[in-house]
Design an enzyme around this catalytic site. Structure first.
Site, mmCIF file in Angstrom:
data_model
loop_
_atom_site.group_PDB
_atom_site.id
_atom_site.type_symbol
_atom_site.label_atom_id
_atom_site.label_comp_id
_atom_site.label_asym_id
_atom_site.label_seq_id
_atom_site.Cartn_x
_atom_site.Cartn_y
_atom_site.Cartn_z
ATOM 1 N N ASP A 298 0.866 -1.179 0.000
ATOM 2 C CA ASP A 298 0.000 0.000 0.000
ATOM 3 C C ASP A 298 0.905 1.231 0.000
ATOM 4 O OD1 ASP A 298 -2.265 1.841 0.502
ATOM 5 O OD2 ASP A 298 -3.331 0.007 1.038
ATOM 6 N N HIS B 292 -2.955 2.928 -4.567
ATOM 7 C CA HIS B 292 -2.264 2.513 -3.343
ATOM 8 C C HIS B 292 -0.860 1.968 -3.665
ATOM 9 C CE1 HIS B 292 -5.755 3.042 -0.712
ATOM 10 N NE2 HIS B 292 -6.479 2.557 -1.705
ATOM 11 N N ASP C 155 -9.111 -0.507 -5.642
ATOM 12 C CA ASP C 155 -9.999 0.445 -4.987
ATOM 13 C C ASP C 155 -9.408 1.847 -4.953
ATOM 14 O OD1 ASP C 155 -8.028 -0.568 -3.182
ATOM 15 O OD2 ASP C 155 -9.104 0.399 -1.537
ATOM 16 N N GLU C 156 -10.281 2.828 -4.834
ATOM 17 C CA GLU C 156 -9.939 4.237 -4.585
ATOM 18 C C GLU C 156 -8.912 4.789 -5.571
ATOM 19 O OE1 GLU C 156 -10.834 4.333 0.225
ATOM 20 O OE2 GLU C 156 -8.777 3.926 -0.436
ATOM 21 N N TYR D 67 -15.740 -3.586 9.324
ATOM 22 C CA TYR D 67 -14.436 -2.935 9.343
ATOM 23 C C TYR D 67 -14.028 -2.798 10.815
ATOM 24 C CZ TYR D 67 -13.336 -1.618 4.520
ATOM 25 O OH TYR D 67 -12.966 -1.638 3.186
ATOM 26 N N TRP E 55 -7.973 -2.431 8.958
ATOM 27 C CA TRP E 55 -7.028 -1.454 8.422
ATOM 28 C C TRP E 55 -6.319 -0.800 9.600
ATOM 29 C CZ3 TRP E 55 -6.531 -2.127 3.413
ATOM 30 C CH2 TRP E 55 -7.611 -2.645 2.694
ATOM 31 N N THR E 56 -5.067 -0.412 9.393
ATOM 32 C CA THR E 56 -4.249 -0.079 10.566
ATOM 33 C C THR E 56 -3.732 1.361 10.595
ATOM 34 O OG1 THR E 56 -2.260 -1.009 9.508
ATOM 35 C CG2 THR E 56 -3.579 -2.479 10.884
#
Length: 595
Positions: free
Chosen positions: A261, A322, A378-379, A475, A526-527
Site C-alpha cells: 500500500d 495505493h 480500490d480508490e 471494518y 485497516w491499521t
C-alpha cells in the site's frame, strides 16, 4: 425448530408452555414480515437489520463458539480427558491426516489444551487396526464419513462448504466423524472448548471431565475471513501466528494479507530488491521508520503454519492505486499526480508497468499455497488525476478508445487480471472492480462500501462470487463502543460486538437478482490507527468471535445471551494468552489503547 431424532434434545413440555411458544413464534414471524415490508419500501433498512428466523432463547447450548448447528446433551455423564487419552485414526483417516499434519495438530492441540485447561495433554495420534466399536480404552476416535465420496478429497470448489463434523461424547469414548480434514480439526477444537469451559470441580491433577454431548455441526458459509493490513503498520510473524491460532480456534478459514500500500511494501520480491530496501521504509505514522517486511522464507513459514490450521492465506498486491511505496522504489512506474496523492497510482500507459507487475504476481504465486490473488483495485480516483498529463496514457487512450480515467482504470484491471490468471485460478478485487468488465467466472468481488448498495446489486446481477465485508459492521478499524475516541465512525455509527454477531447476509440480498453467489464474509482491520500489537488485539478481540458466529452458525441457532455467557470465560483465555482485549461487560476494565 424441528429436531432430528437422536441428535436434538427431546421436547417434553406442558401444553401451556407449547402454546406460549407458538404464540411467541407467531409474533416473531409477524415482526419479520414487518421488517421485510419496511425493507421493500426502504431497501437501506435491510442493510442493518437482522431479520433472522430466531428461536426462543436457550442457554443450554454447549459452551462452544460458534454455537453448533444441532446438539443434544446427555445430563450427568462425562468423558475424562487425560494426558494418556489417544486420538485414534480409523481406516482411511490415516491417509487423510498424514504424519506431518498429525505433528502440526498435536502441537496446536497441546498448546490450546494448556491454555484452556492448564494441563499438559499429550494428544498422541495412533493408527487403529481395530474395527469401530471394538476399542475398549477411553479414546478420541476419528472416523471418515463416506456418505459423499466427492468431499473426501482436498479438491473442492469455493461453492463446496467444508468443515462439517459430528461429535459424540460418551463416558467410554469420543467419536468425531467428518468428510474432510477441516471437519476433524474443528471437531477436536470443539471438544477442547467444552473442556476449557468446565468449572474447577470438573478438573483434577490428571484430567478434565467433559460433559457428554451429541453434536452435529456444519458452517453456513465457506468463506469466513479476516484481513490484516500490515502496510500501514507492521506487526510481524510471531503476532500473525498468534492471530492464526485464534482464527483456527473460532473456525475462521481465510486470512487475507494486505502487504502492499502507500506507507510500505512488506513482501520480499527477489526480482525487484528495492521494493523492500526502499519501499519497506516507513509506516503510516513515521515515514523514516526502518524497513520492515517479510522475507520469502517467512512468508512460506506463515503460509504453512496457517494451512495446518485449516486456513488459506490470500495475498493482496494492490493496484493500480495505493502504489506509493512501490513507486518510491521504482519511480519509472509512477502514474504521476501532485500533493497528498502524488505517485499514488501506477502508470497505466507503459507496457513496462504491466511487465513489472506481472513478474511480481508470478513470484508471489510461488510463495503462497493458493491459486488466488487479490489485486486491490480500490480508490484509484484519489490519484489518477495526473494520468492526463502523461504522454503514454494519452497514447493508450487514443489507441484503445478510452474516454476517461475510469475507462483507463478498467482497462488496467482487465489487463492485469489476464496476466494474473496465467498462473492463478481466481483473481479478486474490491467492489470497484464490478465496473471493470472482469470475467465473473474467474473473479471474486469483495463488497466493502456499505453505502453503495448498487455496486453490490450489480455484482450479484452480473453473476460474481462475492465476499461481504461492509464497513458497517465488518471494518474492525471502526470503534466498537460509544466511549472510544480512537478509530473510525461513519455518520456516528460504529461496529459494535452485537452488530457483528447479528450480521445477516440475506438481509442484503433478499431483493436482488441472484445470479451471483455470496461465498461468505470477512472482517477487515485497516491499521491507520492501529500502531501496536496491543491495539491490534483490542480491535480484533472479541469481535472476531462474533464474526465467527455470524459466518458459521445459522441465524436460527445464534443466541446473543448464550454467546455472552460463553464469552465471559473466553476473556480469561485471552488474558492468559497475553491478548489485550476489549471487555464488553466492563469497558473500564480494559481501557482503549490510543495507538
Amino acid at each position: 425448530m424441528q429436531i432430528m431424532a437422536g441428535v436434538f434434545r427431546s421436547q417434553h413440555t406442558k401444553r401451556s408452555t407449547v402454546e406460549k411458544r407458538v404464540i411467541r413464534n407467531i409474533l416473531l414471524l409477524f415482526s419479520i414480515l414487518v421488517i421485510i415490508t419496511t425493507a421493500k419500501a426502504n431497501p437501506s433498512v435491510s442493510v442493518l437489520e437482522n431479520a433472522s428466523d430466531s428461536i426462543p432463547k436457550n442457554n443450554n447450548a454447549p459452551a462452544i463458539i460458534p454455537v453448533p448447528d444441532a446438539y443434544s446433551p446427555v445430563p450427568g455423564r462425562y468423558f475424562k480427558l487425560t494426558s494418556a487419552t489417544q486420538i485414534l485414526l480409523v481406516g482411511e483417516v490415516n491417509r487423510l491426516i498424514d504424519k506431518d499434519l498429525r505433528s502440526e495438530w498435536q502441537g496446536y492441540l497441546r498448546s490450546r489444551g494448556l491454555l484452556l485447561c492448564g494441563q499438559k495433554f499429550k494428544f498422541p495420534f495412533v493408527v487403529s487396526r481395530q474395527k469401530v466399536g471394538k476399542y475398549k480404552r477411553p479414546a478420541i476416535i476419528l472416523i471418515l464419513d463416506k456418505s459423499n465420496p466427492d468431499k473426501n478429497t482436498d479438491s473442492a470448489t469455493l461453492h463446496q462448504i467444508k468443515g462439517g463434523y459430528t461429535l459424540g461424547v460418551s463416558p467410554e469414548q469420543v467419536t468425531i466423524t467428518a468428510q474432510d480434514k477441516q471437519g476433524f480439526l474443528y471437531g477436536l477444537i470443539s471438544l477442547l472448548q467444552l473442556a476449557g469451559h468446565q468449572d474447577a470441580a470438573s478438573r483434577s491433577s490428571n484430567g478434565v471431565k467433559i460433559p457428554c454431548w451429541q453434536i452435529k455441526d456444519q458452517p453456513v458459509y465457506g468463506w469466513r475471513g479476516v484481513m490484516l493490513d500490515e502496510s500501514r503498520h507492521f506487526f510481524g510473524k510471531a503476532h500473525v501466528k498468534k492471530l492464526l491460532d485464534w482464527m483456527a480456534y473460532y473456525k475462521l478459514n481465510y486470512f487475507h494479507w494486505h502487504l502492499t500500500d502507500e506507507p510500505g511494501w512488506r513482501l520480499q520480491i527477489k526480482a525487484y530488491p528495492e521494493l523492500t530496501t526502499i519501499g519497506a521504509i516507513g509506516n503510516k505514522t513515521d515515514s523514516a521508520a526502518p524497513a520492515k517486511y517479510y522475507t520469502q522464507a517467512e512468508i512460506r513459514e506463515v503460509v504453512s503454519y496457517a494451512k495446518a490450521r485449516g486456513i488459506t492465506v490470500i495475498p493482496e498486491i494492490d493496484m493500480p492505486g495505493h502504489a506509493t511505496a512501490a513507486n518510491r522504489a521504482y519511480p519509472e512506474n509512477s502514474g504521476g499526480g501532485e500533493g497528498k496523492f502524488a505517485d499514488f497510482t501506477f502508470n497505466p500507459g507503459r507496457d513496462s508497468t504491466y511487465s513489472f507487475l506481472t513478474r511480481i504476481l508470478k513470484e508471489t504465486r510461488s510463495l503462497f499455497d493458493v491459486d488466488m490473488v487479490h489485486l486491490g483495485g480500490d480508490e484509484v480516483s484519489f490519484g489518477s488525476g495526473g494520468w492526463g498529463k502523461l504522454p503514454a496514457v494519452k497514447t493508450l487512450m487514443a489507441k484503445e478508445s478510452l474516454n476517461d480515467n475510469k475507462a483507463v482504470e478498467a482497462y488496467f484491471l482487465r489487463r492485469m487480471a489476464d496476466s494474473a490468471l496465467q498462473f492463478n485460478h481466481k483473481i479478486m478485487t474490491w467492489d470497484e472492480g464490478v465496473d471493470a468488465g472482469l470475467d465473473p467466472a474467474s473473479t471474486i468481488i469483495f463488497w466493502w462500501r456499505h453505502d453503495k448498495m448498487k455496486s453490490f446489486g450489480k455484482a450479484m446481477a452480473d453473476g460474481y462470487d462475492i465476499v461481504l465485508c461492509p464497513r458497517i459492521p465488518l471494518y474492525f478499524d471502526f470503534v466498537q463502543d460509544s466511549t472510544h475516541s480512537v478509530g473510525r465512525r461513519w455518520g456516528g455509527k460504529f461496529a459494535s460486538l452485537k452488530q457483528v454477531f447479528d450480521f445477516y447476509p440475506p438481509a442484503y440480498t433478499r431483493h436482488m437478482e441472484k445470479k451471483g453467489h455470496v461465498l461468505g464474509m470477512q472482517a477487515n482491520l485497516w491499521t491507520e490507527t492501529v500502531h501496536t500489537d496491543q491495539r491490534m488485539d483490542f480491535m480484533l478481540f472479541p469481535r472476531m468471535a462474533a464474526l465467527a458466529s455470524a459466518a458459521w452458525s445459522k441465524a436460527s441457532v445464534r443466541q446473543f445471551d448464550h454467546f455472552e455467557n460463553v464469552l465471559k470465560r473466553e476473556l480469561a483465555f485471552y488474558k492468559k494468552d497475553g491478548i489485550y482485549y476489549f471487555n464488553p461487560f466492563d469497558p473500564t476494565a480494559t481501557p482503549e489503547p490510543k495507538k
